[in-house]
Design a protein around this motif. Structure first.
Motif, mmCIF file in Angstrom:
data_model
loop_
_atom_site.group_PDB
_atom_site.id
_atom_site.type_symbol
_atom_site.label_atom_id
_atom_site.label_comp_id
_atom_site.label_asym_id
_atom_site.label_seq_id
_atom_site.Cartn_x
_atom_site.Cartn_y
_atom_site.Cartn_z
ATOM 1 N N ILE A 190 0.957 -1.108 0.039
ATOM 2 C CA ILE A 190 0.146 -0.043 -0.022
ATOM 3 C C ILE A 190 0.840 1.163 0.040
ATOM 4 C CG2 ILE A 190 -1.805 -1.271 1.130
ATOM 5 C CD1 ILE A 190 -1.196 0.227 3.666
ATOM 6 N N TYR A 191 0.104 2.450 -0.346
ATOM 7 C CA TYR A 191 1.067 3.470 -0.513
ATOM 8 C C TYR A 191 0.601 4.714 0.592
ATOM 9 C CZ TYR A 191 2.654 1.698 -4.944
ATOM 10 O OH TYR A 191 3.372 0.801 -5.866
ATOM 11 N N GLU A 192 -0.754 4.672 0.592
ATOM 12 C CA GLU A 192 -1.298 5.623 1.516
ATOM 13 C C GLU A 192 -1.546 5.178 2.637
ATOM 14 O OE1 GLU A 192 -4.569 7.610 -0.600
ATOM 15 O OE2 GLU A 192 -3.446 8.024 -2.293
ATOM 16 N N PHE A 193 -0.481 4.949 3.857
ATOM 17 C CA PHE A 193 -0.789 4.315 5.080
ATOM 18 C C PHE A 193 -1.976 5.076 5.925
ATOM 19 C CE2 PHE A 193 3.773 3.723 3.993
ATOM 20 C CZ PHE A 193 3.772 2.485 3.799
ATOM 21 N N GLU A 194 -2.250 6.262 6.048
ATOM 22 C CA GLU A 194 -2.971 6.872 6.618
ATOM 23 C C GLU A 194 -4.527 6.587 6.425
ATOM 24 O OE1 GLU A 194 -0.892 8.512 5.255
ATOM 25 O OE2 GLU A 194 0.435 9.381 6.537
ATOM 26 N N THR A 195 -4.758 6.252 5.125
ATOM 27 C CA THR A 195 -6.308 5.863 4.577
ATOM 28 C C THR A 195 -6.410 4.517 4.125
ATOM 29 O OG1 THR A 195 -5.727 6.700 2.522
ATOM 30 C CG2 THR A 195 -6.608 8.227 4.005
ATOM 31 N N LYS A 196 -5.401 3.914 4.102
ATOM 32 C CA LYS A 196 -5.440 2.573 3.694
ATOM 33 C C LYS A 196 -5.134 1.380 4.484
ATOM 34 C CE LYS A 196 -6.776 3.991 -0.682
ATOM 35 N NZ LYS A 196 -5.998 3.726 -1.900
ATOM 36 N N GLN A 197 -4.659 1.499 5.607
ATOM 37 C CA GLN A 197 -4.094 0.348 6.310
ATOM 38 C C GLN A 197 -5.377 -0.587 6.680
ATOM 39 O OE1 GLN A 197 -3.088 1.567 10.609
ATOM 40 N NE2 GLN A 197 -2.996 3.642 9.685
ATOM 41 N N ASN A 198 -6.521 -0.192 6.624
ATOM 42 C CA ASN A 198 -7.678 -1.026 7.180
ATOM 43 C C ASN A 198 -7.826 -2.060 6.248
ATOM 44 O OD1 ASN A 198 -8.579 0.949 5.234
ATOM 45 N ND2 ASN A 198 -10.733 0.877 6.117
ATOM 46 N N ILE A 199 -7.201 -1.873 5.042
ATOM 47 C CA ILE A 199 -7.553 -3.046 3.928
ATOM 48 C C ILE A 199 -6.452 -4.070 4.103
ATOM 49 C CG2 ILE A 199 -8.537 -1.232 2.327
ATOM 50 C CD1 ILE A 199 -5.626 -1.778 0.548
ATOM 51 N N LEU A 200 -5.401 -4.100 4.863
ATOM 52 C CA LEU A 200 -4.281 -5.193 5.018
ATOM 53 C C LEU A 200 -5.019 -6.191 6.117
ATOM 54 C CD1 LEU A 200 -1.293 -2.619 6.116
ATOM 55 C CD2 LEU A 200 -1.829 -3.868 3.868
ATOM 56 N N LYS B 170 0.868 -12.548 9.982
ATOM 57 C CA LYS B 170 1.357 -13.417 9.096
ATOM 58 C C LYS B 170 1.587 -12.763 7.655
ATOM 59 C CE LYS B 170 1.491 -18.313 7.867
ATOM 60 N NZ LYS B 170 1.156 -19.532 7.825
ATOM 61 N N TYR B 171 0.539 -12.429 7.154
ATOM 62 C CA TYR B 171 0.301 -12.183 5.583
ATOM 63 C C TYR B 171 0.431 -10.650 5.434
ATOM 64 C CZ TYR B 171 -1.794 -16.968 5.674
ATOM 65 O OH TYR B 171 -2.036 -18.230 5.867
ATOM 66 N N SER B 172 1.064 -10.005 6.304
ATOM 67 C CA SER B 172 1.421 -8.628 5.970
ATOM 68 C C SER B 172 2.710 -8.382 5.975
ATOM 69 C CB SER B 172 0.660 -7.799 7.166
ATOM 70 O OG SER B 172 1.046 -6.293 6.701
ATOM 71 N N ARG B 173 3.310 -7.447 5.232
ATOM 72 C CA ARG B 173 4.581 -7.168 5.136
ATOM 73 C C ARG B 173 4.795 -5.674 6.068
ATOM 74 N NH1 ARG B 173 5.528 -5.138 -1.101
ATOM 75 N NH2 ARG B 173 4.697 -6.921 -1.260
ATOM 76 N N ASN C 213 2.079 4.634 15.086
ATOM 77 C CA ASN C 213 0.624 5.209 14.169
ATOM 78 C C ASN C 213 0.442 4.927 12.831
ATOM 79 O OD1 ASN C 213 -0.293 6.474 16.509
ATOM 80 N ND2 ASN C 213 0.801 8.238 16.304
ATOM 81 N N GLN C 214 1.733 4.566 12.295
ATOM 82 C CA GLN C 214 1.834 4.344 10.766
ATOM 83 C C GLN C 214 2.517 2.977 10.507
ATOM 84 O OE1 GLN C 214 2.776 7.636 8.034
ATOM 85 N NE2 GLN C 214 4.129 6.469 7.367
ATOM 86 N N PRO C 215 2.144 2.189 9.789
ATOM 87 C CA PRO C 215 2.601 0.920 9.537
ATOM 88 C C PRO C 215 3.984 0.993 8.949
ATOM 89 C CG PRO C 215 0.158 0.825 8.759
ATOM 90 C CD PRO C 215 0.552 2.233 9.141
ATOM 91 N N ARG C 216 4.775 0.254 8.827
ATOM 92 C CA ARG C 216 6.313 0.214 8.554
ATOM 93 C C ARG C 216 6.350 -1.183 7.943
ATOM 94 N NH1 ARG C 216 11.271 1.567 11.376
ATOM 95 N NH2 ARG C 216 12.124 0.085 10.062
ATOM 96 N N ILE C 217 7.371 -1.024 7.163
ATOM 97 C CA ILE C 217 7.931 -2.588 6.429
ATOM 98 C C ILE C 217 8.430 -3.097 7.810
ATOM 99 C CG2 ILE C 217 10.414 -1.834 6.085
ATOM 100 C CD1 ILE C 217 8.296 -3.570 3.544
ATOM 101 N N LYS C 218 8.174 -4.571 7.798
ATOM 102 C CA LYS C 218 8.559 -5.449 9.165
ATOM 103 C C LYS C 218 9.990 -5.375 9.484
ATOM 104 C CE LYS C 218 4.776 -8.601 9.429
ATOM 105 N NZ LYS C 218 4.330 -10.075 8.763
ATOM 106 N N SER C 219 10.845 -5.079 8.340
ATOM 107 C CA SER C 219 12.436 -5.194 8.793
ATOM 108 C C SER C 219 13.162 -3.848 8.530
ATOM 109 C CB SER C 219 12.982 -6.190 7.826
ATOM 110 O OG SER C 219 12.511 -7.402 8.221
ATOM 111 N N ASN C 220 14.114 -3.699 9.122
ATOM 112 C CA ASN C 220 14.934 -2.611 8.852
ATOM 113 C C ASN C 220 15.677 -2.892 7.676
ATOM 114 O OD1 ASN C 220 14.749 -1.202 11.367
ATOM 115 N ND2 ASN C 220 16.028 -2.760 12.278
ATOM 116 N N LEU C 221 15.923 -1.713 6.564
ATOM 117 C CA LEU C 221 16.649 -1.813 5.242
ATOM 118 C C LEU C 221 17.846 -1.771 5.349
ATOM 119 C CD1 LEU C 221 13.992 0.962 3.600
ATOM 120 C CD2 LEU C 221 14.329 -1.315 2.831
ATOM 121 N N PRO C 222 18.503 -2.925 5.119
ATOM 122 C CA PRO C 222 20.016 -2.894 4.863
ATOM 123 C C PRO C 222 20.523 -2.081 4.120
ATOM 124 C CG PRO C 222 19.268 -4.937 3.952
ATOM 125 C CD PRO C 222 18.008 -4.102 4.727
ATOM 126 N N ASN C 223 21.850 -1.307 4.161
ATOM 127 C CA ASN C 223 22.384 -0.669 3.119
ATOM 128 C C ASN C 223 22.999 -1.516 2.016
ATOM 129 O OD1 ASN C 223 21.542 1.875 4.272
ATOM 130 N ND2 ASN C 223 23.405 2.005 5.499
#
Length: 339
Positions: A230-240, A245-248, A254-264
């Protein structure tokens, strides 16, 4: 034969001496880059995605094409331009994905494109929403030599399917899959390897067991369960999905974020690229609007794009501050799981 093993064996058939040594150089330079924390690229890209079209027949709400937010124009890639792109890349590239944005099978030249890439001994895959596989087209696809075909089916019933695949027709997709299976059997063909992709949302997560049974009933087809982006976390997180287990994404703030830290680091920037219908070369499939275009393959040679200053600076950024690159924040490439 296991579908994954079959794909591997098909890919092995595309190996040439040049491609083998190029793959070795790429991996050695990747190892060196990680050791020293600075980008070194010795080989040329071994995998490529080419966008046949930016048009689509559906209006999926989280797709930039479907919801009308894609900034690039609607365009079909011409067969002549496709030939140019393949001719400039096939010496090294052995894996070709015929999709990016849009529905590939809306391009009237798609079968000819598959034939041409197979003549260059490339492994060719494509992805579709499955609405264009009538009896004749299904036969042509099997005869084309296409190695792999992903078909999106995000529901086990028409009502649930159409919640996301707006303007889609569940029965048309099912009939198309059956046509492909029939012609594979009739022509005694092992290809294309068929994959049904089920993107999990809140409205369809209860159908995961049903989709497993449905796909199993259709024939020799692999099912892949995929997390939604999803792109618009504030308005779209209710569709996740409620089942994390099935969400990234994580929901600890307050705002969903990717489950893991982004390695460089990012292997995609070393071994592959994407060419849009306009001919622009972009680093990966997360660059929907070609904001990070490194050059245009219709006017420039690949070596001038692959190792130019702009690409070098981009890879430097990957190794120093990947989290600052907007398109990377939704990416699942090279993610480390949190402890």
């Amino acid at each position: 034969m296991c579908c994954h093993l079959q794909e591997f064996l098909l890919l092995l058939k595309t190996v040439t001496v040049r491609r083998f040594f190029n793959a070795v150089k790429l991996r050695l330079s990747w190892i060196v880059s990680r050791w020293y924390g600075k980008p070194v690229v010795w080989g040329m890209p071994e995998a490529l995605s080419i966008e046949p079209t930016t048009a689509c027949n559906l209006h999926c709400p989280e797709c930039p094409v479907g919801n009308g937010t894609l900034k690039r124009p609607t365009k079909n890639l011409s067969f002549l331009n496709f030939e140019q792109i393949v001719d400039k890349t096939s010496r090294w590239c052995q894996y070709l994905s015929l999709y990016f944005q849009g529905e590939p099978f809306l391009n009237p030249q798609i079968i000819s494109m598959i034939h041409y890439a197979k003549q260059k001994k490339m492994f060719v895959a494509s992805s579709s929403n499955g609405h264009f596989f009538d009896n004749d087209t299904a036969k042509q696809i099997v005869e084309s030599g296409l190695d792999k075909l992903i078909i999106s089916l995000d529901g086990a019933t028409p009502e649930i399917y159409q919640r996301y695949r707006v303007d889609g027709n569940f029965e048309t997709v099912i009939d198309g899959i059956k046509n492909l299976v029939k012609w594979k059997q009739t022509l005694h063909s092992g290809t294309p390897v068929l994959v049904v992709q089920f993107v999990v949302f809140r409205h369809n997560e209860h159908q995961i067991n049903e989709i497993k049974k449905l796909v199993a009933s259709l024939g020799k087809i692999r099912l892949e369960i995929k997390s939604a982006q999803i792109y618009e976390f504030e308005t779209k997180q209710n569709i996740l999905p409620e089942n994390h287990k099935y969400s990234r994404y994580d929901f600890g703030s307050n705002q969903p974020r990717i489950k893991s830290n982004l390695p460089n680091r990012c292997w995609r920037s070393w071994h592959s690229g994407v060419v849009t219908a306009q001919g622009d070369w972009v680093p990966c499939c997360f660059d929907k609007d070609a904001d990070f275009a490194m050059g245009n393959l219709l006017s420039d040679n690949l070596d001038l794009i692959w190792k130019n200053t702009k690409y070098k600076d981009f890879r430097e950024k990957i190794f120093t501050d990947r989290q600052s690159i907007t398109m990377c924040k939704n990416c699942t490439e090279g993610l480390r799981k949190k402890l």
